[in-house]
Design a protein around this motif. Structure first.
Motif, PDB file in Angstrom:
ATOM      1  N   THR A 255     -14.220  -3.529   8.611  1.00  0.00           N
ATOM      2  CA  THR A 255     -13.228  -3.024   7.372  1.00  0.00           C
ATOM      3  C   THR A 255     -12.921  -4.371   6.786  1.00  0.00           C
ATOM      4  O   THR A 255     -11.891  -5.042   6.854  1.00  0.00           O
ATOM      5  CB  THR A 255     -12.105  -2.294   7.810  1.00  0.00           C
TER       6      THR A 255
ATOM      7  N   TRP B  42      -2.082  -4.600   5.928  1.00  0.00           N
ATOM      8  CA  TRP B  42      -2.644  -3.678   5.079  1.00  0.00           C
ATOM      9  C   TRP B  42      -3.949  -3.720   5.300  1.00  0.00           C
ATOM     10  O   TRP B  42      -4.875  -4.354   5.024  1.00  0.00           O
ATOM     11  CB  TRP B  42      -2.700  -4.747   3.523  1.00  0.00           C
ATOM     12  N   VAL B  43      -4.374  -2.524   5.973  1.00  0.00           N
ATOM     13  CA  VAL B  43      -5.664  -2.090   6.225  1.00  0.00           C
ATOM     14  C   VAL B  43      -6.233  -0.620   5.875  1.00  0.00           C
ATOM     15  O   VAL B  43      -5.323   0.128   5.307  1.00  0.00           O
ATOM     16  CB  VAL B  43      -5.638  -2.073   7.880  1.00  0.00           C
ATOM     17  N   SER B  44      -7.657  -0.810   5.569  1.00  0.00           N
ATOM     18  CA  SER B  44      -8.095   0.261   4.755  1.00  0.00           C
ATOM     19  C   SER B  44      -8.192   1.738   5.561  1.00  0.00           C
ATOM     20  O   SER B  44      -8.191   2.732   4.928  1.00  0.00           O
ATOM     21  CB  SER B  44      -9.752  -0.068   4.604  1.00  0.00           C
ATOM     22  N   ILE B  45      -8.151   1.799   6.992  1.00  0.00           N
ATOM     23  CA  ILE B  45      -8.077   2.660   7.770  1.00  0.00           C
ATOM     24  C   ILE B  45      -6.536   3.465   7.806  1.00  0.00           C
ATOM     25  O   ILE B  45      -6.420   4.528   8.206  1.00  0.00           O
ATOM     26  CB  ILE B  45      -8.627   2.666   9.321  1.00  0.00           C
TER      27      ILE B  45
ATOM     28  N   ASP C 273       1.411   0.766   3.564  1.00  0.00           N
ATOM     29  CA  ASP C 273       1.124  -0.617   3.321  1.00  0.00           C
ATOM     30  C   ASP C 273       2.182  -1.438   3.992  1.00  0.00           C
ATOM     31  O   ASP C 273       3.378  -1.036   3.650  1.00  0.00           O
ATOM     32  CB  ASP C 273       1.116  -1.104   1.597  1.00  0.00           C
TER      33      ASP C 273
ATOM     34  N   LYS D 127      -6.286 -13.278   5.647  1.00  0.00           N
ATOM     35  CA  LYS D 127      -7.168 -12.118   4.892  1.00  0.00           C
ATOM     36  C   LYS D 127      -8.293 -12.201   5.506  1.00  0.00           C
ATOM     37  O   LYS D 127      -9.024 -13.278   5.366  1.00  0.00           O
ATOM     38  CB  LYS D 127      -7.008 -12.246   3.344  1.00  0.00           C
TER      39      LYS D 127
ATOM     40  N   PRO E 298      -3.283   4.635   5.551  1.00  0.00           N
ATOM     41  CA  PRO E 298      -2.828   4.645   4.173  1.00  0.00           C
ATOM     42  C   PRO E 298      -1.202   4.319   3.782  1.00  0.00           C
ATOM     43  O   PRO E 298      -1.105   4.527   2.643  1.00  0.00           O
ATOM     44  CB  PRO E 298      -2.929   6.102   4.124  1.00  0.00           C
TER      45      PRO E 298
ATOM     46  N   GLY F 280     -11.636  -6.815   4.035  1.00  0.00           N
ATOM     47  CA  GLY F 280     -10.496  -6.656   2.971  1.00  0.00           C
ATOM     48  C   GLY F 280      -9.185  -6.554   3.772  1.00  0.00           C
ATOM     49  O   GLY F 280      -8.083  -6.532   3.046  1.00  0.00           O
ATOM     50  N   ASP F 281      -9.127  -6.413   5.018  1.00  0.00           N
ATOM     51  CA  ASP F 281      -7.683  -6.032   5.888  1.00  0.00           C
ATOM     52  C   ASP F 281      -7.021  -7.384   5.887  1.00  0.00           C
ATOM     53  O   ASP F 281      -7.541  -8.613   5.660  1.00  0.00           O
ATOM     54  CB  ASP F 281      -8.167  -5.703   7.174  1.00  0.00           C
ATOM     55  N   THR F 282      -5.685  -7.318   5.559  1.00  0.00           N
ATOM     56  CA  THR F 282      -4.976  -8.388   5.792  1.00  0.00           C
ATOM     57  C   THR F 282      -3.716  -7.912   6.790  1.00  0.00           C
ATOM     58  O   THR F 282      -3.174  -7.084   6.786  1.00  0.00           O
ATOM     59  CB  THR F 282      -4.414  -8.513   4.258  1.00  0.00           C
TER      60      THR F 282
END
Length: 235
Positions: free
Chosen positions: A169, A190-193, A197, A162, A195, A171-173
């Motif tokens: 970015t 699991w990344v913010s850019i 998971d 994590k 959508p 918070g990416d895992t």
């Protein structure tokens, strides 16, 4: 004319409907929760085995790594100087990875200042953070701001990393899967850019570089190869 307009409108609506259905299907398929694992010593022991498998010590001693991403952004990363020259279009940014404020930007060989300079530096920083990850991600599992967990799935040990802070970015895992020699073969992310998971990217075709450490020469997502070319290490 009206018939042509109605035909085009139907075509656009059909395309929108197709894209919407595709998005919904992908969202249903790639909707994994981030797994929970064991933090601390067990996770770090696995992480060290991965670093040994990819010759991390030799990686840290390399002088430069060069590559091109998407045929657009070209990089000359000088690791010992914490600096990377980023080239695209008519621009070059000498980006200082630890102290971005002292970076320089050029357009057509002439130094630029003000808002244009900042926009160029921001572009270089964002793209370097993303594009370099697709080249050296396994070497970043102990980056500042990371935490690690050992995950058991289907009788196999995997490493969950994590990125709680830092980078573009936070918070990416990522959940790393390795082979019997602890060489990475894939990760779920699991990344913010993105959508979705739990999308899996495969890492393969590991080849030894002139720097004495191997790099993956092929990374695929949905079966499509991530466009990294002209990859070269200067020891």
């Amino acid at each position: 004319m009206k018939k042509i307009f109605h035909f085009l409108l139907k075509g656009i609506l059909a395309l929108v409907a197709f894209l919407l259905v595709t998005f919904i299907v992908l969202k249903l398929v790639y909707n994994d929760d981030i797994p929970k694992g064991i933090p601390g010593k067990p996770a770090d022991e696995m992480a060290f085995k991965i670093l040994d498998a990819i010759h991390h010590k030799e990686f840290t001693q390399a002088k430069e790594i060069h590559w091109t991403f998407r045929g657009v952004n070209r990089y000359e990363w000088k690791l010992q100087q914490n600096m990377v020259d980023v080239y695209w279009d008519d621009y070059r940014v000498s980006y200082q990875t630890q102290y971005p404020k002292i970076s320089f930007a050029f357009k057509k060989g002439k130094r630029i200042e003000g808002e244009e300079k900042q926009e160029a530096i921001d572009y270089a920083a964002f793209n370097f953070n993303n594009d370099s990850f697709w080249v050296v991600a396994p070497h970043k599992i102990f980056d500042i701001g990371t935490t690690r967990e050992l995950v058991e799935e289907n009788g196999r040990q995997k490493l969950l990393v994590k990125y709680n802070s830092g980078g573009t970015t936070p918070g990416d895992t990522y959940l790393w899967e390795v082979d019997e020699n602890y060489q990475p073969i894939a990760f779920k992310m699991w990344v913010s850019i993105i959508p979705f998971d739990g999308i899996e990217a495969k890492w393969s075709n590991w080849e030894m570089t002139a720097g004495g450490f191997p790099l993956s020469r092929k990374r695929t997502l949905f079966g499509i190869e991530i466009p990294v070319t002209d990859l070269k290490v200067i020891p």
